[in-house]
Design a protein around this motif. Sequence first.
Motif, PDB file in Angstrom:
ATOM      1  N   ASP A  20     -23.203   5.132 -69.499  1.00 22.05           N
ATOM      2  CA  ASP A  20     -21.938   5.096 -68.780  1.00 22.05           C
ATOM      3  C   ASP A  20     -22.193   5.480 -67.323  1.00 22.05           C
ATOM      4  O   ASP A  20     -23.255   5.997 -66.984  1.00 22.05           O
ATOM      5  CB  ASP A  20     -20.988   6.103 -69.450  1.00 22.05           C
ATOM      6  N   VAL A  22     -20.444   7.533 -63.945  1.00 19.63           N
ATOM      7  CA  VAL A  22     -19.397   8.452 -63.516  1.00 19.63           C
ATOM      8  C   VAL A  22     -19.335   8.473 -61.994  1.00 19.63           C
ATOM      9  O   VAL A  22     -20.357   8.513 -61.318  1.00 19.63           O
ATOM     10  CB  VAL A  22     -19.638   9.880 -64.079  1.00 19.63           C
ATOM     11  N   GLN A  23     -18.112   8.442 -61.463  1.00 24.61           N
ATOM     12  CA  GLN A  23     -17.884   8.462 -60.023  1.00 24.61           C
ATOM     13  C   GLN A  23     -17.710   9.915 -59.574  1.00 24.61           C
ATOM     14  O   GLN A  23     -16.785  10.596 -60.009  1.00 24.61           O
ATOM     15  CB  GLN A  23     -16.630   7.650 -59.675  1.00 24.61           C
ATOM     16  N   HIS A  47     -27.073   8.017 -68.559  1.00 23.53           N
ATOM     17  CA  HIS A  47     -25.853   7.865 -67.763  1.00 23.53           C
ATOM     18  C   HIS A  47     -26.190   7.849 -66.273  1.00 23.53           C
ATOM     19  O   HIS A  47     -27.116   8.530 -65.831  1.00 23.53           O
ATOM     20  CB  HIS A  47     -24.885   9.033 -68.022  1.00 23.53           C
ATOM     21  N   ALA A  49     -24.856   8.538 -62.311  1.00 22.03           N
ATOM     22  CA  ALA A  49     -23.858   9.206 -61.469  1.00 22.03           C
ATOM     23  C   ALA A  49     -23.809   8.484 -60.128  1.00 22.03           C
ATOM     24  O   ALA A  49     -24.800   8.467 -59.396  1.00 22.03           O
ATOM     25  CB  ALA A  49     -24.226  10.666 -61.275  1.00 22.03           C
ATOM     26  N   GLU A  70     -14.070  10.816 -60.620  1.00 26.69           N
ATOM     27  CA  GLU A  70     -13.913  11.400 -61.957  1.00 26.69           C
ATOM     28  C   GLU A  70     -14.390  12.850 -62.028  1.00 26.69           C
ATOM     29  O   GLU A  70     -14.031  13.582 -62.949  1.00 26.69           O
ATOM     30  CB  GLU A  70     -14.661  10.532 -62.974  1.00 26.69           C
ATOM     31  N   GLY A 218     -11.461  11.100 -65.117  1.00 25.72           N
ATOM     32  CA  GLY A 218     -12.691  11.185 -65.897  1.00 25.72           C
ATOM     33  C   GLY A 218     -12.519  11.844 -67.248  1.00 25.72           C
ATOM     34  O   GLY A 218     -13.496  12.069 -67.963  1.00 25.72           O
ATOM     35  N   LYS A 221     -14.123   9.945 -70.109  1.00 21.85           N
ATOM     36  CA  LYS A 221     -15.394   9.301 -69.796  1.00 21.85           C
ATOM     37  C   LYS A 221     -16.570  10.141 -70.311  1.00 21.85           C
ATOM     38  O   LYS A 221     -16.750  11.277 -69.886  1.00 21.85           O
ATOM     39  CB  LYS A 221     -15.536   9.113 -68.283  1.00 21.85           C
ATOM     40  N   ALA A 224     -18.852  11.556 -67.590  1.00 25.69           N
ATOM     41  CA  ALA A 224     -18.261  12.639 -66.806  1.00 25.69           C
ATOM     42  C   ALA A 224     -18.443  13.974 -67.525  1.00 25.69           C
ATOM     43  O   ALA A 224     -18.883  14.959 -66.930  1.00 25.69           O
ATOM     44  CB  ALA A 224     -16.783  12.357 -66.551  1.00 25.69           C
TER      45      ALA A 224
END
Length: 248
Positions: A20, A22-23, A47, A49, A70, A218, A221, A224
């Motif tokens: 995934d 994450v922002q 994941h 970032a 997030e 987030g 998520k 996150a």
Amino acid sequence: MKIRLLFALTAAFIATAQADEVQVAVAANFTAPMQQIAAQFEKDTGHKAALSFGGTGKFYAQIVNGAPFEILVAADDETPARLEKEGQGVAGTRFTYGIGKLVLWSTNPDLVDAKGEVLKTANFKHLALANPKTAPYGTAAVETMTRLGLLPSLQGRFVQGENIAQTYQFILSGNAELGFVALSQVFKDGKITSGSAWIVPASLYEPIRQDAVLLAKGKDKPAASALLVYLKGEKARSIIKSFGYELH
């Protein structure tokens, strides 16, 4: 052979499906540590970032106006608490990832002495600091000069950055001979990386507690949640400490 290949492809597909992104909005002073942490996080978890760097105050305005962040990794503890109170941050997720340190720094290896006495001299024309109204390190710089009784004599020499990253650039480019920045910007593995510096005693300014918080966008998520856990882990803490932050 075909079965093995099919198994490998299936495993790769599952790993990709589970990975995934994450922002993350990251305070400018934490740029270098977070880049290292994000790279290790991706290596360890799969994941990714996606990092955006800037001033915490600006990030707050963007978040309340719907920006897709997030996680906020802030330069203070007040902004994450405010976001949590306003429902933009997820209750119970906020924590202090590090306590920042202020440093007076110059690219000139002979300008800044070990006690900051240079501030009492006429050996410089410009002193850089971040906007004390919006940047925690700018606030700390003003507190320091006030407690030293030097604020009135130095104000005419101020070159003010919008955030700590711009303040650092003012000094690096020579627009200011010296200035107050985050220790993490000029410190690695136990030493100042270049120039000359005075690490300001913590007694001269209020602690710069830096908090991270999971934002509403987030909440569901996996990446996150995983990143917040990772920030509390030993690998991340080791990186954070190596840049001069105190651990909470």
